[in-house]
Design a protein around this motif. Sequence first.
Motif, PDB file in Angstrom:
ATOM      1  N   TYR A 210       6.145   1.143  -7.556  1.00 53.12           N
ATOM      2  CA  TYR A 210       4.682   1.971  -7.098  1.00 53.12           C
ATOM      3  C   TYR A 210       6.196   3.435  -8.021  1.00 53.12           C
ATOM      4  CZ  TYR A 210       0.484  -0.422  -7.513  1.00 53.12           C
ATOM      5  OH  TYR A 210      -0.463  -1.628  -7.378  1.00 53.12           O
TER       6      TYR A 210
ATOM      7  N   ALA B 267      -6.728   1.274  -7.591  1.00 52.50           N
ATOM      8  CA  ALA B 267      -6.845   0.298  -5.817  1.00 52.50           C
ATOM      9  C   ALA B 267      -8.543  -0.067  -6.143  1.00 52.50           C
ATOM     10  CB  ALA B 267      -6.827   1.225  -5.245  1.00 52.50           C
TER      11      ALA B 267
ATOM     12  N   ILE C 207      -3.968  -3.820  -4.842  1.00 53.50           N
ATOM     13  CA  ILE C 207      -4.190  -3.221  -3.590  1.00 53.50           C
ATOM     14  C   ILE C 207      -5.843  -3.245  -3.384  1.00 53.50           C
ATOM     15  CG2 ILE C 207      -4.130  -0.573  -2.747  1.00 53.50           C
ATOM     16  CD1 ILE C 207      -2.349   0.416  -4.627  1.00 53.50           C
TER      17      ILE C 207
ATOM     18  N   PHE D 252      -1.450  -1.788   3.406  1.00 53.93           N
ATOM     19  CA  PHE D 252      -0.604  -1.540   1.878  1.00 53.93           C
ATOM     20  C   PHE D 252      -0.471  -0.422   1.017  1.00 53.93           C
ATOM     21  CE2 PHE D 252      -0.149  -3.157  -2.431  1.00 53.93           C
ATOM     22  CZ  PHE D 252       0.781  -3.184  -2.814  1.00 53.93           C
ATOM     23  N   LEU D 253      -2.260  -0.280   1.571  1.00 52.81           N
ATOM     24  CA  LEU D 253      -2.240   1.224   0.406  1.00 52.81           C
ATOM     25  C   LEU D 253      -2.041   2.226   0.721  1.00 52.81           C
ATOM     26  CD1 LEU D 253      -4.242   3.557  -1.416  1.00 52.81           C
ATOM     27  CD2 LEU D 253      -6.190   2.811   0.383  1.00 52.81           C
TER      28      LEU D 253
ATOM     29  N   VAL E   8       1.938   2.682  -0.292  1.00 50.56           N
ATOM     30  CA  VAL E   8       1.827   2.595  -1.709  1.00 50.56           C
ATOM     31  C   VAL E   8       1.903   3.889  -2.461  1.00 50.56           C
ATOM     32  CG1 VAL E   8       0.992   2.248  -3.937  1.00 50.56           C
ATOM     33  CG2 VAL E   8       1.535   0.640  -2.391  1.00 50.56           C
TER      34      VAL E   8
END
Length: 369
Positions: A161, A180, A186, A211-212, A215
Amino acid sequence: MADLFESINLAGKTLNNRIVMPPMTRSRASQPGDIPNNLMATYYAQRATAGLIISEGTQISQLGKGYAWTPGIYSDAQVAGWKQVTKQVHDAGGVMFAQLWHVGRVSHQSNTGGLQPISASAIQARGVKVFIDENDSPNFIQAQTPRAMTLADINNVINEYRHAARNAMQAGFDGIELHAANGYLINQFLDSCSNQRTDGYGGSIDNRIRFLREVVTAVSDEIGSDKVGVRLAPLTTLNGTVDENPEQTYLAAIQQLNALNVCYVHIAEADWEDAPDMPRRFKHAIREAFNGVLIYAGKYTKARAQQALDEGWADMIGFGRPFVANPDLPHRLAHNLRLNKHQPETLFGGSEQGYTDYQTHDSNSINTK
């Protein structure tokens, strides 16, 4: 109260209006290599009167690809292809973000170079079919069972990313949107039914948001949070992702995005027949949780769009399929002109037919409704 045709500031730009062309997969990248091309440049430049154009989903890696003939943004050739797209959009006066896309489990090894898809957990999206190239012809096939991502996989994808965001800036985009929503990677971490992990990326809401968060932090460190938007789909169940308590989960995610200072959150509402309505109280709760620009998309008409702005829970509105058939959509909306209807059979794959050959308005075709 803001007017739909009023300017708004975003990512250091003054947008001409509050009309957004949202991301729409059209599967026309050149092969081999999933390379953006001049036909795509023409298509986007035709629609540059939108306040903001968000590109179709563009995969950040070979393993992030879910559908045939979609563009990437990880190779030098792909970056060069996108440069001609952004140049033509900018020459036409437009502003354009790149939507960065990793589909996770919504794929098949036919699209990933033979690699098994990955996801938060090894759970198949049953009943979900993906678009593949079968000897230069389109076909649909059941999405493959993924393998659960290791910590090394997670770190690798976060770096992909980051690299894709850097490439987007080199390609001339004005910012990026992280996809997402709609059951992709995501989203697979966010929603409780697709994330059955027992480590620091699963279980609690805070863990599923991790995780979001990581990123967003990575791409913001690369290009600046003021050029980062995020698309979410709180109440949809597309591609098999379901959350047991979506309002709680997504309000927590939006509060986190607010703390990370992203420039916008883009809410994709369910837009199929008999889809659940998104309650206004939830929309107002999102407004209270987020200080940046809020974009909504999902079967909006001009009247519904203006109502959303009047009520204050939206700042910009996305018009999806109307932009397919109406390259001059903002002009048509402003003057209450009749809208062309799109050709469903030409949405995915093909050439200029149903892509760049839609006509601008005929002054004699006025819609008085």
